[in-house]
Design an enzyme around this catalytic site. Structure first.
Site, PDB file in Angstrom:
ATOM      1  N   ASN A   1      -8.795  37.001 -45.257  1.00 30.56           N
ATOM      2  CA  ASN A   1      -8.624  36.785 -43.820  1.00 30.56           C
ATOM      3  C   ASN A   1      -9.844  37.371 -43.089  1.00 30.56           C
ATOM      4  OD1 ASN A   1      -7.982  37.487 -41.089  1.00 30.56           O
ATOM      5  ND2 ASN A   1      -5.846  37.056 -41.517  1.00 30.56           N
TER       6      ASN A   1
ATOM      7  N   HIS B   1     -11.177  39.663 -38.523  1.00 34.48           N
ATOM      8  CA  HIS B   1     -11.817  40.845 -37.938  1.00 34.48           C
ATOM      9  C   HIS B   1     -13.345  40.795 -37.974  1.00 34.48           C
ATOM     10  CE1 HIS B   1      -8.035  42.252 -36.816  1.00 34.48           C
ATOM     11  NE2 HIS B   1      -7.578  42.197 -38.053  1.00 34.48           N
TER      12      HIS B   1
ATOM     13  N   HIS C   1      -6.440  33.350 -38.214  1.00 32.36           N
ATOM     14  CA  HIS C   1      -5.282  33.295 -37.317  1.00 32.36           C
ATOM     15  C   HIS C   1      -5.775  32.902 -35.936  1.00 32.36           C
ATOM     16  CE1 HIS C   1      -1.476  35.619 -35.723  1.00 32.36           C
ATOM     17  NE2 HIS C   1      -1.595  34.411 -35.211  1.00 32.36           N
TER      18      HIS C   1
ATOM     19  N   ARG D   1      -4.904  32.877 -32.596  1.00 35.93           N
ATOM     20  CA  ARG D   1      -3.865  33.452 -31.740  1.00 35.93           C
ATOM     21  C   ARG D   1      -3.853  32.777 -30.384  1.00 35.93           C
ATOM     22  NH1 ARG D   1      -1.772  38.688 -33.722  1.00 35.93           N
ATOM     23  NH2 ARG D   1      -0.616  38.663 -31.780  1.00 35.93           N
TER      24      ARG D   1
ATOM     25  N   ARG E   1      -7.878  36.235 -29.192  1.00 39.83           N
ATOM     26  CA  ARG E   1      -8.560  37.549 -29.156  1.00 39.83           C
ATOM     27  C   ARG E   1      -9.646  37.666 -30.216  1.00 39.83           C
ATOM     28  NH1 ARG E   1      -3.743  41.495 -31.211  1.00 39.83           N
ATOM     29  NH2 ARG E   1      -2.655  40.489 -29.510  1.00 39.83           N
TER      30      ARG E   1
ATOM     31  N   GLU F   1      -3.270  30.543 -39.912  1.00 36.10           N
ATOM     32  CA  GLU F   1      -2.067  31.237 -39.445  1.00 36.10           C
ATOM     33  C   GLU F   1      -1.894  30.909 -37.972  1.00 36.10           C
ATOM     34  OE1 GLU F   1      -2.737  35.370 -39.963  1.00 36.10           O
ATOM     35  OE2 GLU F   1      -2.707  35.250 -42.126  1.00 36.10           O
TER      36      GLU F   1
ATOM     37  N   THR G   1       0.346  41.107 -36.355  1.00 36.39           N
ATOM     38  CA  THR G   1       1.663  40.489 -36.558  1.00 36.39           C
ATOM     39  C   THR G   1       2.631  41.554 -37.093  1.00 36.39           C
ATOM     40  OG1 THR G   1       0.384  38.580 -37.233  1.00 36.39           O
ATOM     41  CG2 THR G   1       2.758  38.429 -37.500  1.00 36.39           C
TER      42      THR G   1
ATOM     43  N   GLU H   1       5.442  33.413 -47.143  1.00 35.34           N
ATOM     44  CA  GLU H   1       4.538  34.548 -47.333  1.00 35.34           C
ATOM     45  C   GLU H   1       5.343  35.792 -46.987  1.00 35.34           C
ATOM     46  OE1 GLU H   1       0.499  34.356 -45.949  1.00 35.34           O
ATOM     47  OE2 GLU H   1       0.410  36.528 -45.656  1.00 35.34           O
TER      48      GLU H   1
ATOM     49  N   HIS I   1      -0.399  41.457 -45.667  1.00 36.42           N
ATOM     50  CA  HIS I   1      -0.384  42.312 -44.484  1.00 36.42           C
ATOM     51  C   HIS I   1      -0.475  43.785 -44.874  1.00 36.42           C
ATOM     52  CE1 HIS I   1       0.016  43.619 -40.407  1.00 36.42           C
ATOM     53  NE2 HIS I   1      -0.102  42.380 -40.045  1.00 36.42           N
TER      54      HIS I   1
END
Ligand code: PXP
Length: 237
Positions: free
Chosen positions: A7, A10, A43, A45, A49, A70, A101, A151, A190
Site C-alpha cells: 500500500n 503514505h 485507497h 479516500r 487526503r 480500497e 481505517t 480482507e 492493517h
C-alpha cells in the site's frame, strides 16, 4: 504462495504534506514491483487526503502487477472504479475524522447497501473484497452477498502487546477457517510490520497481505526496494 500487496498511500501523504509534484507514485510503485511485490494497493479516500484521482489513472497505466483499489461504498468513488477498472476493489468503511481505517465493514448490518455494489463491480469484471473484523457473522454475511474475497482487519492484533496477541490471533484464525469453508478467499492487513508479522503467518488459507505504513516508514532508512524485500523475506521465512 502468500502474496504481498504494498500500500503506497503514505508516499502520497508525504507529497500532499507540501502539495509538491514529488515523490512520484508511479516510481514508488515500480520500485515495489521490482522488489517483488505482487500488487499495489491504494485507497482513494473521499477527502482525497493522500491518493488523488490522477494517481489512480496514472498507476493504472503504469502498473505491471495487480491494482487493488480500497474505497468506501460511495457512488462517486464507485464511478471512478468503474472507469479505472482496477483488478480488485476492497470495500472499506470510512469516517472523515479517522486517522486510518479503524474498523471493518458491518456487512451483516449493511447487506442491503453492499450487495448491489458487490454485484455491479463483479459484473464489470473487478474482483471484490470486503474489509471486515475477524467475526464469524461478518464472514458469513460476506459469503451471503457473493463477495469472492474478504480482507481480515489485523488492526486489533497489531495494537495489542505481544503477550495479549494470542486472543486476536485466535479470532483471525477462526475467521479465516470459516471463510475457507464458505469458499471465500482470504486477505489480511492493517498495522502489520516486520516486528509483528511472524504470528500472522500462522493464519491458514491466506492469499495476500496488504501492508503499507510500516513499509513506507522502513523505506526512510533502507530505501523502498529494500523495505519491500525485507517484508517479503519475513513473509517467506
Ligand atoms: N488493508 C486495508 C483495507 C487498509 O485500509 C489499509 C490501510 O489503508 C491497509 C490494508 C494497510 O494498512 P497499513 O498501512 O497499516 O499497513
Amino acid at each position: 504462495m502468500l502474496r504481498l500487496g504494498v500500500n503506497i498511500d503514505h508516499v502520497a501523504t508525504l507529497r500532499q504534506a507540501r502539495r509538491t509534484a514529488y515523490p512520484s507514485l508511479v516510481e514508488a510503485a515500480a520500485l515495489c514491483e521490482k522488489a517483488g511485490a505482487h500488487g499495489i494497493t491504494i485507497h482513494l479516500r473521499e477527502d482525497r487526503r493522500h491518493i488523488q484521482d490522477a494517481d489512480v489513472y496514472a498507476l493504472r497505466r503504469s502498473l505491471t502487477t495487480r491494482m487493488n483499489l480500497e474505497m468506501a461504498n460511495n457512488p462517486d468513488i464507485v464511478a471512478v472504479a468503474l472507469k479505472v477498472m482496477p483488478d480488485e476493489v476492497c470495500l472499506v468503511p470510512e469516517r472523515r475524522e479517522e486517522l486510518t481505517t479503524e474498523g471493518g465493514l458491518d456487512v451483516a448490518g449493511q447487506r442491503g447497501e453492499l450487495a448491489p455494489v458487490v454485484d455491479v463491480l463483479r459484473q464489470a469484471g473487478i474482483s471484490v473484497s470486503l474489509f471486515i473484523d475477524p467475526e464469524l457473522r461478518q464472514v458469513e454475511a460476506a459469503a451471503a452477498i457473493g463477495a469472492p474475497y474478504i480482507e481480515l482487519h489485523t488492526g486489533a492484533y497489531a495494537e495489542r502487546t505481544r503477550s495479549e496477541r494470542e486472543l486476536e490471533l485466535g479470532r483471525l484464525i477462526a475467521a479465516a477457517r470459516r471463510a475457507h469453508e464458505l469458499g471465500l478467499k482470504v486477505n489480511a492487513g492493517h498495522g502489520l510490520s516486520l516486528d509483528n508479522i511472524g504470528p500472522i503467518l500462522k493464519i491458514p488459507h491466506l492469499d495476500t497481505l496488504n501492508i503499507g505504513h510500516s513499509i513506507v516508514c522502513h523505506a526512510l532508512f533502507v530505501g523502498l526496494e529494500q523495505a519491500v524485500r525485507d517484508m517479503l523475506g519475513k513473509i517467506r521465512s
